[in-house]
Write a protein that holds these residues in place. Structure first.
Motif, PDB file in Angstrom:
ATOM      1  N   TRP A   1       6.303 -19.283 -23.202  1.00 51.74           N
ATOM      2  CA  TRP A   1       6.229 -17.945 -23.314  1.00 51.74           C
ATOM      3  C   TRP A   1       7.511 -17.431 -24.209  1.00 51.74           C
TER       4      TRP A   1
ATOM      5  N   GLU B   1       3.330 -20.522 -18.138  1.00 52.61           N
ATOM      6  CA  GLU B   1       4.522 -19.824 -18.822  1.00 52.61           C
ATOM      7  C   GLU B   1       5.888 -20.530 -18.443  1.00 52.61           C
TER       8      GLU B   1
ATOM      9  N   GLN C   1       1.471  -6.564 -23.861  1.00 55.99           N
ATOM     10  CA  GLN C   1       2.667  -6.904 -24.524  1.00 55.99           C
ATOM     11  C   GLN C   1       2.582  -7.146 -25.953  1.00 55.99           C
TER      12      GLN C   1
ATOM     13  N   GLU D   1       8.643  -6.114 -23.486  1.00 56.55           N
ATOM     14  CA  GLU D   1       8.821  -6.809 -22.299  1.00 56.55           C
ATOM     15  C   GLU D   1       9.007  -5.841 -21.147  1.00 56.55           C
ATOM     16  N   TRP D   2       7.655  -5.203 -20.635  1.00 58.58           N
ATOM     17  CA  TRP D   2       7.478  -4.418 -19.385  1.00 58.58           C
ATOM     18  C   TRP D   2       8.782  -3.294 -19.424  1.00 58.58           C
TER      19      TRP D   2
ATOM     20  N   HIS E   1      -3.294  -9.381 -16.454  1.00 63.11           N
ATOM     21  CA  HIS E   1      -1.805  -9.424 -16.597  1.00 63.11           C
ATOM     22  C   HIS E   1      -1.206  -8.288 -16.450  1.00 63.11           C
TER      23      HIS E   1
ATOM     24  N   ASN F   1      -2.229 -12.572 -13.007  1.00 63.63           N
ATOM     25  CA  ASN F   1      -1.010 -13.155 -13.535  1.00 63.63           C
ATOM     26  C   ASN F   1      -0.095 -12.787 -12.397  1.00 63.63           C
ATOM     27  N   GLU F   2       0.619 -13.786 -11.870  1.00 66.03           N
ATOM     28  CA  GLU F   2       1.984 -13.316 -11.066  1.00 66.03           C
ATOM     29  C   GLU F   2       1.778 -12.294  -9.951  1.00 66.03           C
TER      30      GLU F   2
HETATM   31  C1  BGC Z   1       5.380 -12.408 -17.052  1.00 69.22           C
HETATM   32  C2  BGC Z   1       5.297 -12.101 -18.653  1.00 69.22           C
HETATM   33  C3  BGC Z   1       6.848 -11.845 -18.837  1.00 69.22           C
HETATM   34  C4  BGC Z   1       7.730 -13.147 -18.688  1.00 69.22           C
HETATM   35  C5  BGC Z   1       9.089 -13.131 -19.204  1.00 69.22           C
HETATM   36  C6  BGC Z   1       6.486 -13.248 -16.829  1.00 69.22           C
HETATM   37  O1  BGC Z   1       6.828 -12.923 -15.335  1.00 69.22           O
HETATM   38  O2  BGC Z   1       4.084 -12.951 -17.085  1.00 69.22           O
HETATM   39  O3  BGC Z   1       4.729 -11.054 -18.750  1.00 69.22           O
HETATM   40  O4  BGC Z   1       7.105 -11.341 -20.423  1.00 69.22           O
HETATM   41  O5  BGC Z   1       7.665 -13.372 -17.462  1.00 69.22           O
HETATM   42  O6  BGC Z   1       9.868 -12.022 -18.540  1.00 69.22           O
END
Ligand code: BGC
Length: 445
Positions: free
Chosen positions: A401, A363, A59, A408-409, A149, A193-194
């Motif tokens: 965060w 986060e 990111q 943002e993905w 991540h 991560n997640e």
């Molecule tokens: C993720 C981050 C993302 C954030 C905000 C989380 O799910 O770990 O990479 O930017 O949420 O959407």
């Protein structure tokens, strides 16, 4: 006669349903504060509480070649490109962290940089990460390193990535390599991560790489992620037993859209089990989606909590597939669409409590380009957190965060989560007013 029997059965059914709903309403309350009546300045945190912020390699770093860039190109999405050019500007960015007065920073290392082709190690990249760690420590900032991540090398994705259990040894090898270089100084590690977001977005909704839509694959990936975490945990603990290793778990709450509805309740419970319950059962009991993941039992030294929102569920929740989120009448929608629901942070902590582990908030933040919500968001969440700690929750840190706006993905650059605004033309970073508020709160505590 039959008519009466039928009516009797119907009445019994209605009574049963109403009882069930009432019971569930009590068991799963959905508290809402009257925020106008809350003194959000009344905060209290332990003296050793850590204040932080978080980012992730893909990111912010820029100029990567990995599963994500492949996905961006294949699907004609916004390209991550230079992102925040953090790879060339990390020293200046660390200065921003210092200026905020933070003493913890969570970031991820990028596997595709470290092992660009299978078995070739880029020692220069590892040296940069090592310098980053030194620099943070000199500033009195604790580094918290995430090993995965959402992004990894495309060569590994081509082998099936986490969808194939046989690929785990590559992941473990990469983690060991990073660990060899950084673990003399980095004492807090996040393996993955997640896991639920990664698997659902990549394998159910197809919005993240590899863009699949298969429930079977999703469940397999969820199990494999937990097993891969366990593999890494065992491997790293052998090298350095004293480090702390955890996972960053996104706890999203699912509530019935209509609390009177006998349809919305089971839907909400089902989604909550899928999203949260199955994971907790995996780490607690070694069972996940009816599969054996016993290797994962006892492989957490702490839990990382990523908390953002609750999702209101009803039959129209197919809208979830389009990522549309309903909200309560009095709730404010964030730019992502989902509501700001700080009360849920407490529920997420309560939900994690049975694990009996220390919690790091890895986060929490809000998409808010004009900074109209972030101050309120911060204050509410920190108030909830402060209350939870006073009530006995063992929470050690809070990482907002994010340090700055970033890629943002699937949303590209449209969602801005930064304490700092980033001008992506000039790469100029500017502290937002809410960032100054965060700094001020930290100074006081
Ligand atoms: C993720 C981050 C993302 C954030 C905000 C989380 O799910 O770990 O990479 O930017 O949420 O959407």
């Amino acid at each position: 006669m039959w008519e009466r029997l039928l009516l009797g059965a119907l009445a019994a059914f209605v009574v049963f349903k109403v009882t069930l709903i009432t019971y569930r309403r009590r068991k799963y309350p959905e508290p809402h504060e009257d925020w106008t009546a809350v003194d959000m300045n009344a905060l209290s945190f332990p003296s050793d509480f850590r204040w932080g912020t978080a980012t992730a390699a893909h990111q912010v770093e820029g100029h990567l070649v990995n599963n994500w860039t492949h996905h961006e190109q294949q699907n004609n999405l916004v390209q991550s490109g230079a992102a925040c050019d953090h790879w060339n500007r990390w020293e200046e960015d660390f200065q921003l962290i210092s200026e905020l007065g933070l003493n913890s920073y969570r970031f991820s290392v990028e596997w595709s940089r470290i092992e660009p082709t299978e078995g070739t190690w880029n020692n220069d990249a590892l040296a940069v990460y090592s310098n980053m760690v030194d620099n943070l420590l000199e500033r009195g900032i604790r580094p918290v390193v995430t090993l995965h991540h959402f992004s990894h090398p495309q060569w590994w994705e081509a082998k099936g990535g986490f969808a194939d259990r046989a690929n785990a040894p590559h992941f473990v090898r990469y983690c060991e390599r990073v660990f060899e270089v950084l673990s003399d100084r980095v004492k807090t590690w996040v393996t993955i991560n997640e896991p639920t977001v990664f698997s659902t977005m990549g394998y159910t909704l197809g919005m993240f790489p590899p863009g699949h839509r298969s429930l079977r694959a999703t469940l397999r990936v969820m199990r494999n992620l937990l097993l891969a975490h366990a593999d890494v945990y065992q491997a790293l603990k052998k090298i350095r037993p004293e480090v702390r290793i955890g996972i960053a778990k996104n706890v999203t709450l699912f509530d019935p859209k209509n609390r009177w509805s006998p349809i919305d309740w089971p839907l909400a419970r089902l989604l909550e089990w899928f999203w949260n319950g199955a994971w907790r059962s995996g780490v607690e009991n070694g069972r996940m989606f009816f599969g054996d993941v016993s290797a994962a039992k006892g492989t957490l030294d702490f839990v990382g909590l990523n908390y953002y929102t609750h999702v209101l569920v009803g039959p129209a929740s197919v809208s979830l597939l389009k990522m549309k989120f309903p909200k309560r009448a009095h709730e404010v929608a964030t730019e992502f669409g989902y509501p700001m629901y700080a009360e849920g942070l407490r529920r997420a902590l309560d939900w994690l409590a049975p694990l009996g582990l220390p919690i790091e908030i890895t986060e929490n933040g809000v998409a808010d380009a004009n900074d109209t919500l972030r101050t309120e968001h911060l204050k509410r969440h920190l108030w909830v957190l402060s209350q939870a700690i006073q009530d006995g929750h063992d929470v050690r840190s809070y990482h907002h965060w994010s340090l700055m706006d970033n890629f943002e993905w699937a949303e590209g650059y449209s969602m801005r989560f930064g304490l700092h605004h980033v001008d992506f033309e000039t790469q100029e970073r500017t502290l937002r007013p809410s960032g100054a508020v965060y700094k001020h709160i930290i100074e006081q505590h």
